[in-house]
Design a protein around this motif. Sequence first.
Motif, PDB file in Angstrom:
ATOM      1  N   THR A  20      -6.089 -18.138 -36.335  1.00 36.35           N
ATOM      2  CA  THR A  20      -5.623 -19.202 -35.448  1.00 36.35           C
ATOM      3  C   THR A  20      -6.826 -19.882 -34.791  1.00 36.35           C
ATOM      4  N   ASN A  44      -4.959 -22.033 -39.009  1.00 34.84           N
ATOM      5  CA  ASN A  44      -4.049 -22.681 -38.066  1.00 34.84           C
ATOM      6  C   ASN A  44      -4.837 -23.387 -36.973  1.00 34.84           C
ATOM      7  N   VAL A  86       0.776 -22.150 -31.358  1.00 35.36           N
ATOM      8  CA  VAL A  86       0.872 -20.679 -31.316  1.00 35.36           C
ATOM      9  C   VAL A  86       1.474 -20.176 -30.015  1.00 35.36           C
TER      10      VAL A  86
END
Length: 280
Positions: A20, A44, A86
């Motif tokens: 992430t 991400n 997220v």
Amino acid sequence: MNLAMGSVSYDFTGDVVLITGAARGLGRDFALSFARAGARVAVNDLAGRDLGDGVPYETGTAGDLDKTVADAQALGAEVLAVPGDVTSEAHVSAMVDAVVERFGRLDILVNNAGVHSGAKAWEMTEAQWDAVVDVDLKAPWLCSKHAARHMVGREGGGRIITISSTSGLVGIPDQVNYQSAKHGVIGQIRTLALELAPHDVTVNAICPTVVSSPMLDHLVETGAAYFQEVARLCGASTVFPGLDNLEPVDVSHAVQWLASDAARYVTGIALPVDGGFTCK
């Protein structure tokens, strides 16, 4: 031995890693490091997060994430971009499902997404608190939760690595939201380590000191008074002469070690990668 640039390599051929906050900075370096090591990489990020109340922080752009993908592909890796928020469980669930659908598995999760917005505790806004704690503490829990659901009960277990900070180990003024989140991450990974150990999943945190990155550039460029005061109080962020800040590769080495079989019995630790900062 050359302390300036260690020669470290691991083989993650066939493994699937999700990172992430991978559009730039540490996250991009993690993605490229795993790509070089043969992993299949999912990246991400979320472009243009605004912390509200006049305190903007850009997490990256779609173009930044595209560059990470292109650079990793140029290294021969199979890469999947999974943009999303997220801090949203719906987004995280869909992101993890997309990775497993594409690659058939998820072996390694690196919780790297993070933001920073500082002020004196009595001057900090609720929006600043919520934005930082959501990204830096809630998001790692959400991502770990959904990654663990795929790792539990399958052969080979998995690895979960969350990027905390030396701010999770010491007190630093003018960033009570960030300090609270990064301390909280350490408690989070220790609990997850106990819960997931029976399933052969290790869970660890890395605590870097100041790293040369777009986040650092942003703080310096804005001339934020709180950041200048932090720098004055803390002094150089390492104890090595001439080395004020770490480079992303220094943290990438630690991430890969914790993700490798060399650390298969290492779990529940908060590993400082700080050039001795927390010794001071």
